[in-house]
Design a protein around this motif. Structure first.
Motif, PDB file in Angstrom:
ATOM      1  N   SER A  20      31.165   7.289  18.743  1.00 47.70           N
ATOM      2  CA  SER A  20      30.880   8.462  17.909  1.00 47.70           C
ATOM      3  C   SER A  20      29.377   8.630  17.718  1.00 47.70           C
ATOM      4  O   SER A  20      28.856   9.750  17.754  1.00 47.70           O
ATOM      5  CB  SER A  20      31.579   8.322  16.553  1.00 47.70           C
ATOM      6  OG  SER A  20      32.982   8.215  16.720  1.00 47.70           O
ATOM      7  N   ARG A  23      27.877  10.080  20.853  1.00 51.59           N
ATOM      8  CA  ARG A  23      28.147  11.509  20.987  1.00 51.59           C
ATOM      9  C   ARG A  23      27.256  12.318  20.042  1.00 51.59           C
ATOM     10  O   ARG A  23      26.774  13.394  20.385  1.00 51.59           O
ATOM     11  CB  ARG A  23      29.620  11.786  20.685  1.00 51.59           C
ATOM     12  CG  ARG A  23      30.568  11.358  21.792  1.00 51.59           C
ATOM     13  CD  ARG A  23      31.935  11.960  21.588  1.00 51.59           C
ATOM     14  NE  ARG A  23      32.571  11.466  20.377  1.00 51.59           N
ATOM     15  CZ  ARG A  23      33.372  10.389  20.349  1.00 51.59           C
ATOM     16  NH1 ARG A  23      33.625   9.735  21.467  1.00 51.59           N
ATOM     17  NH2 ARG A  23      33.916   9.988  19.221  1.00 51.59           N
ATOM     18  N   PRO A 179      32.294   7.198  26.607  1.00 54.02           N
ATOM     19  CA  PRO A 179      32.196   8.335  25.688  1.00 54.02           C
ATOM     20  C   PRO A 179      31.620   9.560  26.384  1.00 54.02           C
ATOM     21  O   PRO A 179      31.156   9.478  27.533  1.00 54.02           O
ATOM     22  CB  PRO A 179      31.263   7.809  24.594  1.00 54.02           C
ATOM     23  CG  PRO A 179      30.435   6.782  25.285  1.00 54.02           C
ATOM     24  CD  PRO A 179      31.323   6.141  26.309  1.00 54.02           C
ATOM     25  N   ALA A 180      31.653  10.669  25.687  1.00 53.70           N
ATOM     26  CA  ALA A 180      31.130  11.908  26.246  1.00 53.70           C
ATOM     27  C   ALA A 180      29.646  11.757  26.566  1.00 53.70           C
ATOM     28  O   ALA A 180      28.871  11.232  25.772  1.00 53.70           O
ATOM     29  CB  ALA A 180      31.347  13.058  25.259  1.00 53.70           C
ATOM     30  N   GLY A 181      29.265  12.217  27.738  1.00 54.20           N
ATOM     31  CA  GLY A 181      27.880  12.132  28.153  1.00 54.20           C
ATOM     32  C   GLY A 181      27.548  10.905  28.969  1.00 54.20           C
ATOM     33  O   GLY A 181      26.451  10.811  29.513  1.00 54.20           O
TER      34      GLY A 181
END
Length: 280
Positions: A20, A23, A179-181
């Motif tokens: 988290s 992100r 995670p995203a990215g």
């Protein structure tokens, strides 16, 4: 005291929070890059939690059952890629295997020896003085099979990594989806505890992946705990003996200190407190 299941849940929660945070930080890092700035961080890996290892206490020793299970995990999972060159079968004797059991283990391995009387190399059954077999003949063979990566020897791995058993346990149980990215290339896997977050070793421990001879349920956290304790022992097989010697010396020094204090307080008191006068 934290149990190992609770520790694994804590690890999962920390990984979730780290993902988290990554992100949330992605837009800031992107903005810094577009503006020509540099996004810096204090570290590129998540710090491992601290776990309650019994063998690290001053007056406790390694648990033989844990070491036996840890060797089973190593031999069935880790030994396919990683060597343990500094450990011989004789090191098992009196620790977590009897001499006969260790001889049986060594005899299952064919060792190249020689040359013989005819000048040729030959194969023979292993014996107690032999080191554990390496999975590859040389570094070049290991790299060619593992997509260019060289699996390190695990003999001193616990001492070579900051965090020791905590780091290795967190690494083995810390595989998650990126995670995203974060994009992992071919042959790479996301692990927040590995420097850079991308590791070439796929996830090795899954529930039921090893069948323990003592019937212990082979959960992921149980296997990680056992193999970490085994590798900690492999890094210092003499650790228990050093603790015993240290305890003997501590008792000896304590006794000598009490004896010296007694003689100083009572035996020398008459000499220290006497009064000497001189008469002309």
């Amino acid at each position: 005291r934290k149990c190992w299941r609770c520790a694994a849940l804590q690890t999962a929660a920390m990984l979730s929070r780290a993902a988290s945070a990554m992100r949330a930080a992605a837009p800031v890092a992107l903005g810094a890059g577009l503006m020509g700035g540099i996004a810096l961080s204090s570290d590129d890996a998540l710090a491992p939690p601290e776990y309650p290892w019994e063998h690290t206490r001053a007056f406790t020793t390694y648990n033989a059952a844990n070491l036996r299970r840890g060797f089973e995990v190593y031999s069935q999972v880790c030994a396919t890629c990683h060597s343990l060159n500094l450990i011989a079968y004789r090191n098992f004797v009196g620790t977590f295997y009897t001499e006969e059991e260790a001889k049986v283990l060594a005899g299952r391995v064919e060792v190249v020896d020689g040359p013989g009387d005819d000048g040729e190399m030959f194969e023979r059954p292993g014996k107690l003085s032999d080191s554990l077999p390496a999975p590859y003949q040389n570094e070049q063979q290991a790299r060619s099979i593992n997509n260019g990566a060289f699996p390190p020897d695990l003999s001193l791995m616990i001492k070579a990594r900051h965090g020791r058993e905590d780091y290795l346990f967190a690494l083995l149980t810390g595989y998650r989806d990126p995670p995203a990215g974060v994009v992992c290339g071919e042959g790479q896997y996301y692990n927040a505890y590995f420097p850079g977050g991308k590791i070439g070793m796929p996830k090795q421990l899954v529930d039921g992946g090893v069948e323990y001879t003592d019937g212990t349920p082979a959960t992921e956290s149980q296997m990680a705990k056992d193999v970490c304790e085994f590798l900690a022992w492999a890094a210092e097989p003499e650790a228990d003996e050093r603790k015993r010697i240290a305890l003997k010396w501590m008792l000896f020094i304590s006794a000598m200190t009490l004896s010296a204090g007694y003689y100083k307080r009572f035996r020398w008191s008459s000499l220290k407190t006497r009064k000497i006068t001189y008469i002309k």
